[in-house]
Design an enzyme around this catalytic site. Sequence first.
Site, short mmCIF file in Angstrom:
data_model
loop_
_atom_site.label_atom_id
_atom_site.label_comp_id
_atom_site.label_asym_id
_atom_site.label_seq_id
_atom_site.Cartn_x
_atom_site.Cartn_y
_atom_site.Cartn_z
CG HIS A 116 -1.77 3.29 4.14
ND1 HIS A 116 -2.09 2.05 3.82
CD2 HIS A 116 -1.18 3.61 5.06
CE1 HIS A 116 -1.21 1.36 4.88
NE2 HIS A 116 -0.74 2.11 5.59
CB CYS A 165 -1.09 -0.05 1.27
SG CYS A 165 -2.01 -1.15 1.18
#
Length: 483
Positions: free
Chosen positions: A104, A53
Amino acid sequence: MNKRPNILFIMVDEMRGDCTGYAGHPDVKTPYLDSLAARGIVFPNAYSSCPTCVPARAILHTGLSQRHTGRVGYEDRVDWNYGCTMAGELAKAGYYTECVGKMHVHPLRNYLGFHHVELHDGCLHQYRGPGVAYGENQLVADDYFYWLKNEKGIECDVKDTGMDCNGWTARPWPYEEKYHPTNWVASRTIDFLRRRDPRQPFFLMASFVRPHAPYDAPQHYFNLYEHKNLRPPVRGDWNDEAALEKNGRIYNSCTGPSDPELIRQQQVGYYACITHVDHQIGRILLALEEHRLMEDTVIIFTSDHGEMLSDHGFNRKALPYRGSAHIPMLLSGSEKYLGKVGVTDDSLVELRDVMPTLLDLAGAPIPAHLDGESMLRGVKRTYLHGEHAFFFNRFSSQFIVTKHDKFVWLNQRAEYQYFDLDKDPYETHNAINNPQYAGRIEELRRLLAKELKDSEEGYSDGEHLIEGRTPQNCLSNAELPNC
């Protein structure tokens, strides 16, 4: 090109490149994504060059390679100080920029150039529990968690299913469907269409956490798959069966489950999450139609990385193999903006190409320092260098992938792999010792050595790969240019 299009960027997390109907998957059903593909440009050779991610999203938002973002592995709580970003450049070009869902980044409320963010990052262990500052605790800083607790009570959490956000267990969502984070992202995205300024073009990013674990789609979506005869995971002649036997009973292991029934349950849960996301994308498409926006909106769809899903005895991502590094990528919209629709483009593309593509669509300048290329103009690269530092289980990797083959260096293990993707697309046979490929393997090895010349870790002298170097997640020599 007429007036500038609105741009809807739909991003999912951890979705394999082969898990759509339009890609030919025998089990997964994605009618709304298939519709977008039929009215757009599909890129079957799309990859994530650093497939977890954090590093993947750094590449996406900056248009840079992983070597230039300085993030070559996964590490939370490291500041994002990029001076030139996708949303920031579109804002400069006159677009109103909004993100709903997963960012994120660090700090959590770093807007990264967006005018506004409605945040839901999924369950991030580093931002929960004791010792986390109040403003950085997900239960405060994450808009979905804050909303859920207001709606359902202070004790309500996505963890109420008992499943881990990196685990392979699966079970249906226990609350009403409207409370699911996938529905929340779609609902908040649709609400933006109601409250936007109609005089200004928009860049709207709908960023879903699923099909990333936990596999917790509503019961309806489990029902679609639990009685189907699903295609089994891929196995190869190079797999580490001993590691699977050792770790296959651990609920969040990198090997995935060793029990065949638990493998099947993981598949059911993962596919259920994909179709659930697809149907929520359908809600967004219907809203675009109702607002009379579809004709002047270009839609891009991709994922940050894939999921091994027990292929080769692996779970999760970060690996150089197809399940982890190969991702979906498509552009959909009117021919007046895309130039052509209903076609396949076999260019070798990567997440770094999204930013220049969107700037091209917007008629905005593309900064000269970007590593990505506009997918509207035909990406010219013949190979892609990928990597991931993976220090805790000796599976760090460097790889070179082309349209036809892949060379892998497992640098902590001093092991090499070569896959002929034309003959063996699922990488079942390691042909590194086949004399038929010796010349080609040496060519790819030299390309990798060239890419890693002057690397901070000392992986190469420009001609040879150097064993025994220590991997790093974050580099100190990252280039962070302003636009």
